[in-house]
Design a protein around this motif. Structure first.
Motif, mmCIF file in Angstrom:
data_model
loop_
_atom_site.group_PDB
_atom_site.id
_atom_site.type_symbol
_atom_site.label_atom_id
_atom_site.label_comp_id
_atom_site.label_asym_id
_atom_site.label_seq_id
_atom_site.Cartn_x
_atom_site.Cartn_y
_atom_site.Cartn_z
ATOM 1 N N HIS A 155 0.960 -1.388 0.041
ATOM 2 C CA HIS A 155 0.115 0.044 0.256
ATOM 3 C C HIS A 155 0.914 1.522 0.356
ATOM 4 O O HIS A 155 1.810 1.247 0.300
ATOM 5 C CB HIS A 155 -1.128 0.096 1.235
ATOM 6 N N VAL A 156 0.369 1.915 -0.750
ATOM 7 C CA VAL A 156 1.062 3.450 -0.625
ATOM 8 C C VAL A 156 -0.700 4.614 -0.039
ATOM 9 O O VAL A 156 -1.356 4.377 -1.128
ATOM 10 C CB VAL A 156 1.393 3.886 -1.675
ATOM 11 N N GLN A 157 -0.294 5.901 0.769
ATOM 12 C CA GLN A 157 -0.979 6.800 1.331
ATOM 13 C C GLN A 157 -0.423 8.096 0.787
ATOM 14 O O GLN A 157 0.780 7.949 1.736
ATOM 15 C CB GLN A 157 -1.582 6.644 2.136
ATOM 16 N N ILE A 158 -1.042 8.557 0.034
ATOM 17 C CA ILE A 158 -0.511 10.085 -0.227
ATOM 18 C C ILE A 158 -0.882 10.689 0.914
ATOM 19 O O ILE A 158 -1.882 11.375 1.170
ATOM 20 C CB ILE A 158 -0.488 10.665 -2.008
ATOM 21 N N HIS A 159 0.049 11.831 1.365
ATOM 22 C CA HIS A 159 -0.297 12.741 1.850
ATOM 23 C C HIS A 159 -0.737 14.004 1.070
ATOM 24 O O HIS A 159 0.026 14.875 0.664
ATOM 25 C CB HIS A 159 0.846 13.470 2.838
ATOM 26 N N VAL A 160 -1.745 14.378 1.725
ATOM 27 C CA VAL A 160 -3.092 15.596 0.947
ATOM 28 C C VAL A 160 -3.399 16.668 2.444
ATOM 29 O O VAL A 160 -4.158 16.574 2.959
ATOM 30 C CB VAL A 160 -4.302 14.892 0.753
ATOM 31 N N CYS A 161 -2.353 17.457 2.266
ATOM 32 C CA CYS A 161 -3.131 18.589 3.421
ATOM 33 C C CYS A 161 -2.611 19.491 2.190
ATOM 34 O O CYS A 161 -2.423 20.962 2.680
ATOM 35 C CB CYS A 161 -1.787 18.759 4.703
ATOM 36 N N GLY A 162 -4.055 19.947 2.067
ATOM 37 C CA GLY A 162 -4.430 20.845 1.153
ATOM 38 C C GLY A 162 -6.191 21.369 0.148
ATOM 39 O O GLY A 162 -6.471 20.926 1.107
ATOM 40 N N GLY A 163 -5.841 21.956 -0.051
ATOM 41 C CA GLY A 163 -7.478 23.002 -0.471
ATOM 42 C C GLY A 163 -8.035 21.685 -1.808
ATOM 43 O O GLY A 163 -7.251 20.749 -2.095
ATOM 44 N N PRO A 164 -8.549 22.258 -3.010
ATOM 45 C CA PRO A 164 -9.444 21.665 -4.100
ATOM 46 C C PRO A 164 -8.267 21.224 -4.701
ATOM 47 O O PRO A 164 -8.997 20.274 -5.964
ATOM 48 C CB PRO A 164 -9.940 22.524 -4.370
ATOM 49 N N ILE A 165 -7.332 21.838 -5.297
ATOM 50 C CA ILE A 165 -6.405 21.623 -6.226
ATOM 51 C C ILE A 165 -5.711 20.660 -6.132
ATOM 52 O O ILE A 165 -5.106 19.458 -6.311
ATOM 53 C CB ILE A 165 -5.376 22.421 -6.589
ATOM 54 N N SER A 166 -5.134 21.094 -3.909
ATOM 55 C CA SER A 166 -4.454 19.665 -3.977
ATOM 56 C C SER A 166 -5.280 18.354 -4.392
ATOM 57 O O SER A 166 -4.865 16.776 -4.504
ATOM 58 C CB SER A 166 -3.771 19.937 -2.821
ATOM 59 N N THR A 167 -6.006 18.098 -3.178
ATOM 60 C CA THR A 167 -7.053 17.161 -3.742
ATOM 61 C C THR A 167 -6.791 16.333 -5.055
ATOM 62 O O THR A 167 -7.622 14.836 -5.203
ATOM 63 C CB THR A 167 -8.539 17.235 -2.746
ATOM 64 N N ALA A 168 -6.675 17.377 -6.426
ATOM 65 C CA ALA A 168 -7.939 17.430 -7.590
ATOM 66 C C ALA A 168 -6.455 15.680 -8.321
ATOM 67 O O ALA A 168 -6.770 15.242 -8.654
ATOM 68 C CB ALA A 168 -7.933 18.107 -8.311
ATOM 69 N N ALA A 169 -5.664 16.532 -7.443
ATOM 70 C CA ALA A 169 -3.860 15.869 -8.243
ATOM 71 C C ALA A 169 -3.778 14.846 -7.667
ATOM 72 O O ALA A 169 -2.972 13.682 -8.094
ATOM 73 C CB ALA A 169 -2.913 17.499 -8.230
#
Length: 112
Positions: free
Chosen positions: A32-46
């Motif tokens: 498994h891999v989990q990407i750390h996403v601490c951001g707004g809507p652009i980070s979420t979409a990416a």
């Protein structure tokens, strides 16, 4: 280096995370891999696009920062899970765009 099944490897958001995800899948950690996403809507979409592209994706992080209204109002789309699942955007590019209000409030720089 090999990890036992069930162990996890966290990859922090970077431009090379897809290559790292494939490398980890092929040579180091199978599960498994989990990407750390601490951001707004652009980070979420990416992140959603990247997670769909790597074979060993495990879970998408929904950080509280993505829920703050000043952040959610910056973009047209606010991707949130439905019944515990995200849908991967199928719009052009990352599947996200800035609102007209965000663009109007932004500093525009023209490079010649």
């Amino acid at each position: 280096m090999k990890k036992a099944p069930g162990q996890h490897c966290r990859i922090y958001y970077s431009r090379t995370q897809q290559r790292i995800g494939h490398f980890v899948n092929n040579f180091i950690v199978r599960p498994h891999v989990q990407i750390h996403v601490c951001g707004g809507p652009i980070s979420t979409a990416a992140a959603l696009q990247m997670e769909a592209a790597i074979p060993n994706f495990m879970i998408h992080e929904l950080h509280r920062y993505a829920l703050l209204e000043p952040n959610t109002k910056t973009c047209v789309h606010n991707y949130m899970p439905e019944n515990g699942m995200y849908s991967v955007p199928d719009l052009p590019g990352l599947g996200q765009e800035l609102t007209p209000e965000t663009l109007a409030a932004s500093r525009v720089v023209t490079v010649k």
